[in-house]
Motif scaffolding. Structure first.
Motif, short mmCIF file in Angstrom:
data_model
loop_
_atom_site.label_atom_id
_atom_site.label_comp_id
_atom_site.label_asym_id
_atom_site.label_seq_id
_atom_site.Cartn_x
_atom_site.Cartn_y
_atom_site.Cartn_z
N PHE A 48 1.00 -1.35 0.02
CA PHE A 48 0.34 0.31 0.03
C PHE A 48 1.25 0.93 -0.28
CE2 PHE A 48 -3.60 2.39 2.20
CZ PHE A 48 -4.20 2.63 1.50
N CYS A 118 -7.66 6.40 -5.17
CA CYS A 118 -7.79 7.38 -4.62
C CYS A 118 -6.45 8.29 -4.30
CB CYS A 118 -7.72 7.48 -2.57
SG CYS A 118 -8.66 5.76 -2.25
N ILE A 120 -5.64 9.71 -2.25
CA ILE A 120 -4.45 9.68 -0.61
C ILE A 120 -4.69 8.39 0.39
CG2 ILE A 120 -6.12 9.93 0.52
CD1 ILE A 120 -4.72 12.08 2.59
N HIS A 121 -3.73 7.87 0.27
CA HIS A 121 -4.07 6.89 1.23
C HIS A 121 -4.06 7.14 2.42
CE1 HIS A 121 -2.33 4.41 -2.89
NE2 HIS A 121 -4.17 4.19 -3.14
N CYS A 122 -5.02 6.22 3.09
CA CYS A 122 -5.07 6.46 4.27
C CYS A 122 -4.78 4.84 5.23
CB CYS A 122 -6.41 6.49 4.95
SG CYS A 122 -7.45 8.03 3.73
N TYR A 124 -5.38 3.09 8.08
CA TYR A 124 -6.81 2.20 8.42
C TYR A 124 -7.28 1.82 7.39
CZ TYR A 124 -8.42 6.60 8.09
OH TYR A 124 -8.69 8.45 7.15
N CYS A 125 -6.85 2.26 5.86
CA CYS A 125 -8.13 1.86 5.19
C CYS A 125 -8.60 0.49 5.41
CB CYS A 125 -8.07 2.08 3.52
SG CYS A 125 -9.14 2.43 2.69
N GLY A 163 -12.23 3.20 -3.45
CA GLY A 163 -11.35 4.07 -4.26
C GLY A 163 -12.04 5.04 -3.97
N ARG A 194 -13.05 11.37 -0.50
CA ARG A 194 -12.30 12.48 0.18
C ARG A 194 -11.77 13.87 0.17
NH1 ARG A 194 -9.65 12.63 5.29
NH2 ARG A 194 -7.87 11.25 5.66
N HIS A 223 -15.04 12.61 4.06
CA HIS A 223 -14.77 12.13 5.00
C HIS A 223 -13.90 12.40 5.30
CE1 HIS A 223 -11.35 7.92 6.07
NE2 HIS A 223 -11.73 8.83 6.57
S1 SF4 Z 1 -10.18 5.55 3.74
FE1 SF4 Z 1 -11.64 6.67 1.20
S2 SF4 Z 1 -9.53 7.78 0.46
FE2 SF4 Z 1 -8.58 7.01 2.11
S3 SF4 Z 1 -7.68 4.66 1.16
FE3 SF4 Z 1 -9.14 4.54 2.15
S4 SF4 Z 1 -10.85 4.77 -0.38
FE4 SF4 Z 1 -9.45 6.08 0.34
#
Ligand code: SF4
Ligand SMILES: *Cc1c(COP(=O)(O)O)cnc(C)c1O
Length: 334
Positions: A48, A118, A120-122, A124-125, A163, A194, A223
């Protein structure tokens, strides 16, 4: 006619998207932190990668290794720790995946996933292990999904999720909306995104004109997890959306060391309201492998909700929810 939109003093959203920070060392340099101050991991990037827009980085505090925005995106060694119960597909979503790019699990609503990407890569996703490559539908598969919705009059709302659905071009979006608008029983299109938070430039005149073109009602669910994410550019993007008749909500994830205290959550709700956004859900973390260090236990979460109810007007208290595999709705935690 829509009012003219103030010009953003930055580049287009496409420029922002092609200029993301992907190197953790560059990120740390931008926020004035030495790599030794943190337990950085490069290994976790293979699964990731790091992706963060510069505009989001600009909202991080200089020199603070505990910055609540930084911690959402930083690849850390902690991700390699195995926590019991944290698995690759905690929601077992693939069972509810009747066709590529579509999830039908809740009454009246289907979730469409127009893209795997996306802005941004979060870290915790819960989608970090989702087999997105098998879920990038081609045009023929899109038409099959649209056919599926057309054939089921109980579906009144389509949720564009991902996504991030706003990662697709306005042209692609127009193609999709054109087809959705032709489905007689469809009343609403909801967009889970987001983008207005992380690349507010995405909300431009062209996008608003596109939405205004249809009879459909539009709902945008943002988000944001922390008030510090919501700068004036984000506020402006929200204002523009509101002026286009879009209803705005926000969902957050309860994250350890990021927003797991009453003051952070109060500030978030207050700031959202200033931006014209209603707090919707506060999610307990989905137990996805690699995210155990973000977990906030149930007793702490419940206590926080009690505090929030004491500190905020009722309409600014989000609903604490938990996703359960077998449930056909989000499960409120009371
Ligand atoms: S929380 Fe939303 S914006 Fe962040 S990585 Fe996951 S799907 Fe993408
Ligand atoms: C979260 C979710 C929805 C939307 O649920 P709401 O409670 O309406 O916000 C719909 N379908 C799936 C599969 C979901 O996970």
């Amino acid at each position: 006619m829509l009012k003219p939109i103030p010009l953003h003093n930055q580049s287009s959203w496409q420029d922002c998207l092609s200029d993301l920070i992907t190197d953790p060392l560059e990120l740390l340099e931008l926020v004035g932190i030495q790599p030794e101050q943190l337990d950085l991991s490069m290994d976790v990037l293979r699964e990731f990668p790091l992706r963060v827009p510069r505009s989001f980085v600009n909202r991080m505090q200089q020199g603070n290794p505990q910055d609540p925005l930084l911690l959402q995106v930083l690849p850390q060694k902690k991700e390699l720790t195995n926590y019991p119960g944290f698995i690759s597909d905690p929601l077992a979503e693939q069972q509810f995946n009747p066709k590529p790019g579509i999830l039908h699990k809740y009454a009246g609503r289907v979730l469409l996933m127009p893209t795997s990407s996306c802005a941004i890569h979060c870290r915790y996703c819960f989608r970090r292990h989702f087999p997105y490559s098998e879920n990038r539908p081609n045009k023929k598969q899109w038409l099959e999904s649209l056919q599926y919705i057309l054939a089921d009059p109980s579906i009144t709302e389509v949720i564009l999720s991902g996504g991030d659905p706003l990662a697709i071009s306005d042209k692609h979006l127009e193609w999709l909306l054109e087809h959705l608008a032709a489905i007689p029983h469809l009343q609403r299109v909801r967009i889970h995104t987001r983008f207005p938070v992380v690349i507010p430039q995405r909300i431009n005149q062209n996008f608003c004109d596109l939405l205004a073109h249809y009879q459909l009602r539009f709902v945008v669910v943002l988000h944001a997890n922390h008030a510090q994410e919501l700068n004036d550019e984000v506020k402006n993007a929200c204002k523009i959306l509101k002026e286009s008749g879009v209803d705005l909500f926000n969902q957050s994830v309860l994250l350890k060391d990021i927003n797991d205290n009453a003051q952070a959550l109060v500030d978030l709700s207050e700031r959202l309201f200033t931006c014209g956004v209603t707090p919707y859900y506060l999610h307990l973390l989905d137990k996805v492998k690699g995210s155990g260090h973000f977990n906030v236990g149930m007793p702490i979460a419940k206590n926080l909700m009690t505090e929030l109810r004491a500190l905020l007007p009722g309409y600014l208290v989000p609903t604490l929810v938990q996703e359960q595999v077998a449930a056909t709705n989000k499960t409120p935690v009371l």
